[in-house]
Design a protein around this motif. Structure first.
Motif, PDB file in Angstrom:
ATOM      1  N   LEU A  22       0.702  -1.364   0.160  1.00  0.00           N
ATOM      2  CA  LEU A  22       0.007   0.116   0.101  1.00  0.00           C
ATOM      3  C   LEU A  22       0.798   1.362   0.209  1.00  0.00           C
ATOM      4  O   LEU A  22       1.823   1.285   0.666  1.00  0.00           O
ATOM      5  CB  LEU A  22      -0.928   0.030   1.408  1.00  0.00           C
ATOM      6  CG  LEU A  22      -1.905  -1.187   1.288  1.00  0.00           C
ATOM      7  CD1 LEU A  22      -2.799  -1.165   2.564  1.00  0.00           C
ATOM      8  CD2 LEU A  22      -2.921  -1.193  -0.007  1.00  0.00           C
ATOM      9  N   ALA A  23       0.572   2.152  -0.939  1.00  0.00           N
ATOM     10  CA  ALA A  23       1.080   3.396  -0.952  1.00  0.00           C
ATOM     11  C   ALA A  23       0.912   4.379   0.120  1.00  0.00           C
ATOM     12  O   ALA A  23       1.457   5.482   0.575  1.00  0.00           O
ATOM     13  CB  ALA A  23       1.173   4.045  -2.371  1.00  0.00           C
ATOM     14  N   SER A  24      -0.431   4.267   0.435  1.00  0.00           N
ATOM     15  CA  SER A  24      -0.847   5.137   1.503  1.00  0.00           C
ATOM     16  C   SER A  24      -2.092   4.544   2.466  1.00  0.00           C
ATOM     17  O   SER A  24      -2.257   3.301   2.156  1.00  0.00           O
ATOM     18  CB  SER A  24      -1.916   6.236   0.654  1.00  0.00           C
ATOM     19  OG  SER A  24      -2.895   5.696   0.105  1.00  0.00           O
ATOM     20  N   ASP A  25      -2.435   5.358   3.526  1.00  0.00           N
ATOM     21  CA  ASP A  25      -3.343   4.496   4.561  1.00  0.00           C
ATOM     22  C   ASP A  25      -4.554   4.077   3.727  1.00  0.00           C
ATOM     23  O   ASP A  25      -5.122   5.101   2.879  1.00  0.00           O
ATOM     24  CB  ASP A  25      -3.477   5.313   5.568  1.00  0.00           C
ATOM     25  CG  ASP A  25      -2.381   5.668   6.662  1.00  0.00           C
ATOM     26  OD1 ASP A  25      -1.290   5.036   6.287  1.00  0.00           O
ATOM     27  OD2 ASP A  25      -2.512   6.201   7.644  1.00  0.00           O
ATOM     28  N   VAL A  26      -5.350   2.927   4.163  1.00  0.00           N
ATOM     29  CA  VAL A  26      -6.527   2.542   3.440  1.00  0.00           C
ATOM     30  C   VAL A  26      -7.232   1.867   4.662  1.00  0.00           C
ATOM     31  O   VAL A  26      -6.708   1.388   5.296  1.00  0.00           O
ATOM     32  CB  VAL A  26      -6.355   1.618   2.301  1.00  0.00           C
ATOM     33  CG1 VAL A  26      -7.522   1.230   1.501  1.00  0.00           C
ATOM     34  CG2 VAL A  26      -5.109   1.818   1.473  1.00  0.00           C
ATOM     35  N   VAL A  27      -8.651   1.948   4.161  1.00  0.00           N
ATOM     36  CA  VAL A  27      -9.497   1.214   5.217  1.00  0.00           C
ATOM     37  C   VAL A  27     -10.008   0.243   4.155  1.00  0.00           C
ATOM     38  O   VAL A  27     -10.934   0.256   3.493  1.00  0.00           O
ATOM     39  CB  VAL A  27     -10.680   2.200   5.789  1.00  0.00           C
ATOM     40  CG1 VAL A  27     -11.651   1.359   6.556  1.00  0.00           C
ATOM     41  CG2 VAL A  27     -10.066   3.353   6.515  1.00  0.00           C
ATOM     42  N   LEU A  28      -9.906  -1.311   4.793  1.00  0.00           N
ATOM     43  CA  LEU A  28     -10.096  -2.290   4.085  1.00  0.00           C
ATOM     44  C   LEU A  28     -10.984  -3.186   5.275  1.00  0.00           C
ATOM     45  O   LEU A  28     -10.784  -3.499   6.127  1.00  0.00           O
ATOM     46  CB  LEU A  28      -9.046  -3.203   3.753  1.00  0.00           C
ATOM     47  CG  LEU A  28      -8.101  -2.512   2.653  1.00  0.00           C
ATOM     48  CD1 LEU A  28      -6.934  -3.533   2.587  1.00  0.00           C
ATOM     49  CD2 LEU A  28      -8.770  -2.479   1.507  1.00  0.00           C
ATOM     50  N   GLY A  29     -12.294  -3.242   4.677  1.00  0.00           N
ATOM     51  CA  GLY A  29     -13.305  -4.141   5.443  1.00  0.00           C
ATOM     52  C   GLY A  29     -13.452  -3.495   7.003  1.00  0.00           C
ATOM     53  O   GLY A  29     -13.455  -4.159   7.873  1.00  0.00           O
ATOM     54  N   GLY A  30     -13.332  -2.243   6.857  1.00  0.00           N
ATOM     55  CA  GLY A  30     -13.604  -1.461   8.314  1.00  0.00           C
ATOM     56  C   GLY A  30     -12.562  -1.581   9.004  1.00  0.00           C
ATOM     57  O   GLY A  30     -12.153  -0.888  10.345  1.00  0.00           O
ATOM     58  N   TYR A  31     -11.230  -1.866   8.646  1.00  0.00           N
ATOM     59  CA  TYR A  31      -9.964  -2.031   9.366  1.00  0.00           C
ATOM     60  C   TYR A  31      -9.044  -0.904   8.853  1.00  0.00           C
ATOM     61  O   TYR A  31      -8.816  -0.869   7.516  1.00  0.00           O
ATOM     62  CB  TYR A  31      -9.113  -3.114   9.245  1.00  0.00           C
ATOM     63  CG  TYR A  31      -9.826  -4.272  10.287  1.00  0.00           C
ATOM     64  CD1 TYR A  31      -9.775  -4.537  11.523  1.00  0.00           C
ATOM     65  CD2 TYR A  31     -10.823  -5.128   9.300  1.00  0.00           C
ATOM     66  CE1 TYR A  31     -10.600  -5.436  12.383  1.00  0.00           C
ATOM     67  CE2 TYR A  31     -11.561  -6.298  10.037  1.00  0.00           C
ATOM     68  CZ  TYR A  31     -11.641  -6.264  11.274  1.00  0.00           C
ATOM     69  OH  TYR A  31     -12.170  -7.216  12.145  1.00  0.00           O
ATOM     70  N   HIS A  32      -8.414  -0.170   9.444  1.00  0.00           N
ATOM     71  CA  HIS A  32      -7.337   0.840   9.129  1.00  0.00           C
ATOM     72  C   HIS A  32      -5.880   0.111   8.685  1.00  0.00           C
ATOM     73  O   HIS A  32      -5.524  -0.738   9.689  1.00  0.00           O
ATOM     74  CB  HIS A  32      -6.950   1.769  10.158  1.00  0.00           C
ATOM     75  CG  HIS A  32      -6.008   2.824   9.864  1.00  0.00           C
ATOM     76  ND1 HIS A  32      -4.435   2.507  10.119  1.00  0.00           N
ATOM     77  CD2 HIS A  32      -5.853   3.882   9.095  1.00  0.00           C
ATOM     78  CE1 HIS A  32      -3.788   3.680   9.631  1.00  0.00           C
ATOM     79  NE2 HIS A  32      -4.757   4.135   8.935  1.00  0.00           N
ATOM     80  N   VAL A  33      -5.757   0.171   7.498  1.00  0.00           N
ATOM     81  CA  VAL A  33      -4.293  -0.521   7.169  1.00  0.00           C
ATOM     82  C   VAL A  33      -3.299   0.501   6.870  1.00  0.00           C
ATOM     83  O   VAL A  33      -3.618   1.251   5.799  1.00  0.00           O
ATOM     84  CB  VAL A  33      -4.554  -1.507   5.820  1.00  0.00           C
ATOM     85  CG1 VAL A  33      -3.141  -2.325   5.682  1.00  0.00           C
ATOM     86  CG2 VAL A  33      -5.612  -2.484   6.373  1.00  0.00           C
ATOM     87  N   PRO A  34      -2.252   0.654   7.558  1.00  0.00           N
ATOM     88  CA  PRO A  34      -1.069   1.598   7.220  1.00  0.00           C
ATOM     89  C   PRO A  34      -0.433   1.586   5.912  1.00  0.00           C
ATOM     90  O   PRO A  34      -0.399   0.399   5.435  1.00  0.00           O
ATOM     91  CB  PRO A  34      -0.253   1.699   8.325  1.00  0.00           C
ATOM     92  CG  PRO A  34      -0.420   0.300   8.960  1.00  0.00           C
ATOM     93  CD  PRO A  34      -1.747  -0.222   8.648  1.00  0.00           C
ATOM     94  N   ALA A  35       0.033   2.716   5.157  1.00  0.00           N
ATOM     95  CA  ALA A  35       0.796   2.586   4.214  1.00  0.00           C
ATOM     96  C   ALA A  35       2.201   1.751   4.374  1.00  0.00           C
ATOM     97  O   ALA A  35       2.479   1.957   5.533  1.00  0.00           O
ATOM     98  CB  ALA A  35       1.143   4.173   3.838  1.00  0.00           C
ATOM     99  N   GLY A  36       2.424   1.050   3.463  1.00  0.00           N
ATOM    100  CA  GLY A  36       3.743   0.154   3.641  1.00  0.00           C
ATOM    101  C   GLY A  36       3.226  -1.158   3.871  1.00  0.00           C
ATOM    102  O   GLY A  36       4.195  -2.067   3.880  1.00  0.00           O
TER     103      GLY A  36
END
Length: 187
Positions: free
Chosen positions: A62-76
């Motif tokens: 991931l190049a940037s923070d994303v919310v997947l399925g309600g979970y925050h997933v940080p960049a990298g």
């Protein structure tokens, strides 16, 4: 493309043959114009690839923070997308283990809208398979010519079972019988 599906489903093979012979006359070279009208052929290939994804997963960082399925997933973070599981998920496909090419056809009948991102045999976005268009063209031309000229029959009672290595392979050699079509013979 799994010729086993076509050989084991005579109704699908008949429908496919009717479409091909209705668009392309015997002995005629298949052109881009013909391919525009071979919707069922494309649906058969797409459904085969949905059920048996050649490369079952792909990885992205991931190049940037994303919310997947309600979970925050940080960049990298490394994310693995398992398209083989998504393409058989009942949340996205009714009867997900059944070979139903019609699910990919547009029609006047009210059918559930498919999530186009639930089956990604070539990946998606800027990193999708660079050979996608060539591979699809080869599959369309090859299957059209085969079904135009031959009846496919299974040469074994036991269908191939998929084996996962880096790519999807069969557990034994493909055993399909090619019966030459006669001009006026119905199956």
């Amino acid at each position: 493309m799994d010729t086993g599906f076509i050989g084991r489903h005579k109704n699908i093979q008949n429908k496919l043959h009717e479409e091909i012979t209705g668009v392309v006359k015997k002995g005629e070279k298949i052109t881009q114009e013909h391919l525009k009208h071979l919707h069922y052929l494309k649906a058969v290939i797409r459904e085969s690839m949905r059920l048996y994804v050649v490369v079952p997963s792909f990885t992205r960082i991931l190049a940037s923070d994303v919310v997947l399925g309600g979970y925050h997933v940080p960049a990298g973070t490394t994310v693995i997308v398992h398209v083989g599981l998504m393409s058989r998920d009942p949340q996205f496909f009714d009867n997900p283990d059944k070979f139903i090419p019609e699910r990919w056809l547009r029609s006047d009948k009210p059918i559930p809208r498919l999530n186009q991102f639930a089956a990604l045999p070539f990946g998606t976005g800027p990193r999708q398979c660079i050979g996608r268009r060539l591979a699809e063209l080869e599959m369309h031309l090859c299957l059209a010519k085969i079904v135009q000229n031959f009846i496919l029959e299974p040469n074994s009672n036991r269908p191939l079972k998929p084996r996962r290595r880096m790519f999807l392979v069969g557990d034994k050699p493909l055993n399909v019988k090619f019966v030459e079509r006669q001009q006026n013979v119905m199956m």
